[in-house]
Design a protein around this motif. Structure first.
Motif, PDB file in Angstrom:
ATOM      1  N   SER A  64     -17.885 -82.333  -9.669  1.00 38.94           N
ATOM      2  CA  SER A  64     -18.074 -81.045 -10.334  1.00 38.94           C
ATOM      3  C   SER A  64     -19.458 -80.984 -10.962  1.00 38.94           C
ATOM      4  CB  SER A  64     -17.015 -80.869 -11.418  1.00 38.94           C
ATOM      5  OG  SER A  64     -17.349 -79.794 -12.280  1.00 38.94           O
ATOM      6  N   THR A  65     -20.029 -79.789 -11.001  1.00 38.43           N
ATOM      7  CA  THR A  65     -21.302 -79.601 -11.714  1.00 38.43           C
ATOM      8  C   THR A  65     -21.089 -79.698 -13.218  1.00 38.43           C
ATOM      9  OG1 THR A  65     -20.981 -77.215 -11.883  1.00 38.43           O
ATOM     10  CG2 THR A  65     -22.140 -78.033  -9.929  1.00 38.43           C
ATOM     11  N   GLY A  66     -19.843 -79.508 -13.643  1.00 35.49           N
ATOM     12  CA  GLY A  66     -19.549 -79.616 -15.069  1.00 35.49           C
ATOM     13  C   GLY A  66     -19.883 -78.371 -15.860  1.00 35.49           C
ATOM     14  N   SER A  67     -20.262 -77.292 -15.177  1.00 31.85           N
ATOM     15  CA  SER A  67     -20.505 -76.063 -15.926  1.00 31.85           C
ATOM     16  C   SER A  67     -19.286 -75.169 -15.825  1.00 31.85           C
ATOM     17  CB  SER A  67     -21.759 -75.351 -15.425  1.00 31.85           C
ATOM     18  OG  SER A  67     -21.562 -74.887 -14.118  1.00 31.85           O
ATOM     19  N   THR A  69     -16.679 -71.976 -18.188  1.00 36.45           N
ATOM     20  CA  THR A  69     -16.534 -70.899 -19.160  1.00 36.45           C
ATOM     21  C   THR A  69     -15.212 -71.081 -19.890  1.00 36.45           C
ATOM     22  OG1 THR A  69     -17.661 -69.447 -17.589  1.00 36.45           O
ATOM     23  CG2 THR A  69     -16.505 -68.376 -19.410  1.00 36.45           C
ATOM     24  N   LEU A  97     -13.868 -74.072 -14.628  1.00 41.76           N
ATOM     25  CA  LEU A  97     -15.032 -74.711 -14.021  1.00 41.76           C
ATOM     26  C   LEU A  97     -15.592 -73.837 -12.909  1.00 41.76           C
ATOM     27  CD1 LEU A  97     -13.933 -78.454 -13.730  1.00 41.76           C
ATOM     28  CD2 LEU A  97     -15.603 -77.473 -15.314  1.00 41.76           C
ATOM     29  N   ALA A 120     -20.062 -69.908 -22.435  1.00 39.73           N
ATOM     30  CA  ALA A 120     -20.489 -70.844 -21.388  1.00 39.73           C
ATOM     31  C   ALA A 120     -20.525 -72.260 -21.966  1.00 39.73           C
ATOM     32  CB  ALA A 120     -21.866 -70.451 -20.869  1.00 39.73           C
ATOM     33  N   ARG A 122     -20.730 -76.753 -21.037  1.00 40.25           N
ATOM     34  CA  ARG A 122     -21.093 -77.796 -20.076  1.00 40.25           C
ATOM     35  C   ARG A 122     -20.405 -79.096 -20.461  1.00 40.25           C
ATOM     36  NH1 ARG A 122     -27.289 -78.195 -22.229  1.00 40.25           N
ATOM     37  NH2 ARG A 122     -26.814 -79.369 -24.127  1.00 40.25           N
ATOM     38  N   LEU A 123     -20.355 -79.971 -19.461  1.00 39.80           N
ATOM     39  CA  LEU A 123     -19.614 -81.215 -19.600  1.00 39.80           C
ATOM     40  C   LEU A 123     -20.282 -82.169 -20.587  1.00 39.80           C
ATOM     41  CD1 LEU A 123     -17.195 -82.685 -18.234  1.00 39.80           C
ATOM     42  CD2 LEU A 123     -18.814 -83.501 -16.509  1.00 39.80           C
ATOM     43  N   THR A 124     -19.454 -82.848 -21.362  1.00 29.25           N
ATOM     44  CA  THR A 124     -19.912 -83.981 -22.147  1.00 29.25           C
ATOM     45  C   THR A 124     -18.793 -85.021 -22.102  1.00 29.25           C
ATOM     46  OG1 THR A 124     -20.798 -84.728 -24.275  1.00 29.25           O
ATOM     47  CG2 THR A 124     -19.088 -83.055 -24.341  1.00 29.25           C
ATOM     48  N   PHE A 137     -16.172 -80.758 -23.398  1.00 27.78           N
ATOM     49  CA  PHE A 137     -17.190 -79.731 -23.149  1.00 27.78           C
ATOM     50  C   PHE A 137     -17.899 -79.394 -24.446  1.00 27.78           C
ATOM     51  CE2 PHE A 137     -14.473 -79.658 -19.555  1.00 27.78           C
ATOM     52  CZ  PHE A 137     -15.304 -79.341 -18.492  1.00 27.78           C
ATOM     53  N   ALA A 140     -23.077 -74.553 -23.731  1.00 22.29           N
ATOM     54  CA  ALA A 140     -24.199 -74.702 -22.790  1.00 22.29           C
ATOM     55  C   ALA A 140     -25.403 -73.993 -23.376  1.00 22.29           C
ATOM     56  CB  ALA A 140     -23.830 -74.103 -21.438  1.00 22.29           C
TER      57      ALA A 140
END
Lengths: 142, 480
Positions: A64-67, A69, A97, A120, A122-124, A137, A140
């Protein structure tokens, strides 16, 4: 405080099964992999032995891109389990995702009430006691 | 689903949910009339074409309640509300229907303003069974069917000293008792048995004082919730709060509107001497009660009390000779589309959109015919979703509908007249109490809180986390 310094040992840590091993192995490299059914050309979330679209047992893992909502969010003022007691208030959110998967997670790195549907993220990661990482997450920010 | 094929029109979205709705509404309509004479969800049917067995049937046009984008379980769903046309091929329809085949003839329930009961376990179950049988004018010797949620209906039969020929251990959470009723009616209509008892007893409040409490049974089998939800600290309240969050984001529903449901329900509880809470509350009281899982406050949440109940179900024919006026089962429907909240296809739309229309279609009535709604209220959001998904108001309009005062005494849709899970009692699986109160309303036994001339009542149970919906439409003799 980064996610890594969070309350890793206070969380419930899931067992690794034969089927979920590739998922958890990838998290050791901080990669979020999604089970994918080649027949349906569709993601399968949560990972399981057979595809809920076709009941087929062939699958592959795609990164996954990890981005994503935020689809929905709650701020928990009472701990969901005793081990989470020192973390309240914390968010529990449904994350859409970009790959078309909706998964539960926590949004960290901001005040809980800043998190809202449509945000929005992003992954952490947060490191678990055995070196695996739990996907979380954060907002972003550009 | 395997005997039903559907071809999408040019819209090109996956048909899963739409086909399911068509299949259930059609399959349970129970007669050869199509479209059904009710249209409770506002689904539009029209056009012509397609075959059902050797018959021509119309095209079916469905407006689906707002489905969100994304994929759950690998099935891609439409990104927004869409109108979809499908050519539906249905096998030859059966003439059989459960409408009017069976009736609830005896009921009992136990609850207390203290929230605690003296009896527990089997003793409490047996007390409820005796009381419900007395209410019906039957004895334990008449019982040849037994429903009790969980793995041990045979254990209860042994305890009672009966040898039933129909057993149902369905336990899917709070809607299990609406499902017991549906199954009992089907078994009676099929000649498998004649008198079925369903019973429920749970004492979570007084259990706290009993030795050995606090130990929970270990889950067996695969438990994806442990893998994909528990690490994030989710809990029951959080699951419902996520649904409320999505509903607010999509429809603009407000905390005040949710709070009004708790306020209206408390107005009913004030008229029930056995209710746990009987002091009136205001919207401000709800909003100033401690936040549990945003946006849900303490007073948005159901109670934790002891409670128990039982019902006796028999054939319509036998029902007419018994002690009390029967409450006939006019329509029934069950549906599920997830178990854990993170797999719910759309957090703001429940499978009540399937069970409700199916039950109404079988009953041949619609939401506007309903005099009393007993809608499972584990949380305020739960009850709000039922209002919309069963068609008592439009999708997304549940908040304003509640705010207009429709649900309390004197309102257009008396809801949860016993005071509900929010103020009367909630021992964990609350669905039995929905049926008991519905029957008492139809008999005119509810005293101060009686709804005048109630002839049709709906009991709508919710099990799991909005996971399993089961709808029972009940009516008096005059509605047959």
């Amino acid at each position: 405080m980064t996610a890594d310094q969070g309350a890793a040992r206070r969380r419930f840590e899931p067992e690794v099964t034969e089927h979920t091993q590739p998922f958890w192995d990838a998290t050791r490299d901080r990669r979020l992999v999604i089970q994918w059914c080649p027949g349906c050309n569709a993601p399968v979330w949560y990972p399981r032995e057979t595809c809920p679209g076709c009941l087929g047992s062939e699958y592959e893992w795609r990164e996954s891109t990890g981005s994503g909502t935020v689809d929905a969010v709650t701020v928990m003022h009472r701990p969901g389990s005793p081990g989470m007691a020192e973390m309240v208030p914390y968010t529990v959110a449904m994350i859409e995702l970009a790959e078309g998967v909706r998964m539960m997670s926590n949004v960290v790195g901001c005040e809980p009430y800043e998190v809202a549907p449509g945000m929005a993220v992003r992954l952490t990661w947060e490191t678990l006691s055995d070196g695996r990482n739990l996907p979380l997450f954060e907002p972003a920010r550009p | 689903m395997s005997d039903l094929t559907a071809e999408p029109s040019s819209t090109g979205v996956e048909p899963l949910r739409e086909v399911l709705i068509v299949c259930r509404a059609f399959g349970l309509a129970g007669d050869r009339k199509w479209p059904p004479n009710v249209n409770p969800q506002g689904y539009q049917q029209g056009g012509s074409g397609g075959t059902r067995g050797r018959e021509r049937v119309p095209w079916v046009t469905q407006t689906c309640p707002g489905l969100s984008g994304g994929a759950v379980g690998g099935v891609r769903r439409p990104a927004s509300c869409v109108v979809v046309e499908w050519l539906v091929t249905i096998p030859p329809m059966t003439q059989r229907t459960l409408r009017g085949e069976a009736a609830i003839v005896g009921v009992a329930d136990a609850a207390s303003p203290t929230g605690e009961l003296e009896l527990t376990g089997r003793a409490l179950e047996v007390a409820m069974i005796r009381e419900a049988l007395d209410d019906a004018g039957l004895t334990i010797a008449d019982v040849d069917g037994l429903c009790v949620g969980g793995p041990s209906p045979a254990g209860l039969a042994e305890y009672l000293g009966i040898h039933p020929r129909f057993l149902d251990g369905t336990m899917v959470g709070g809607s299990s008792y609406e499902i017991h009723l549906e199954h009992a009616a089907a078994a009676i209509a099929a000649g498998l048995c004649e008198v079925v008892v369903s019973v429920y007893a749970s004492t979570p409040r007084s259990d706290r004082k009993r030795p050995g409490s606090g130990r929970r049974p270990q889950m067996s089998g695969p438990n994806p919730m442990a893998d994909w939800e528990l690490p994030y600290g989710n809990a029951l309240m959080g699951s419902y709060a996520l649904s409320a969050s999505r509903h607010m984001a999509r429809y603009g529903t407000t905390p005040e509107q949710l709070a009004q449901i708790a306020v209206s329900t408390r107005e009913w509880a004030c008229m029930n001497p056995r209710a746990r809470y009987r002091d009136p509350i205001t919207v401000d009281d709800v909003l100033s009660s401690p936040m549990q899982a945003s946006p849900l406050h303490l007073l948005d949440c159901c109670l934790v009390t002891d409670g128990a109940g039982a019902m006796v179900v028999t054939s319509a024919e036998r029902a007419r000779d018994l002690a009390k006026e029967p409450a006939y089962l006019l329509g029934a429907g069950t549906a599920t589309d997830h178990q854990m909240i993170s797999q719910m296809p759309d957090l703001a739309t429940t499978p009540g959109t399937v069970s409700g229309p199916a039950a109404f279609a079988m009953a041949g009535v619609g939401p506007s015919d309903v005099d009393v709604l007993m809608g499972y209220d584990s949380f305020t959001i739960t009850a709000l979703l039922h209002l919309e998904d069963l068609g008592f108001c439009g999708k997304g309009e549940g908040g304003p509908f509640a705010m207009e005062g429709n649900l309390g005494p004197g309102g257009s849709l008396p809801m949860n007249t016993n005071g509900g899970g929010l103020s009367y009692t909630h021992p964990g699986q609350y669905g039995m109490f929905l049926l008991v109160e519905a029957v008492r309303q139809l008999r005119g036994e509810c005293g101060d809180r009686q709804v005048a001339d109630a002839s049709i009542a709906v009991a709508h149970g919710s099990g799991g986390v909005l996971s399993v919906m089961a709808t029972s439409v009940l009516g008096t003799e005059a509605t047959l």
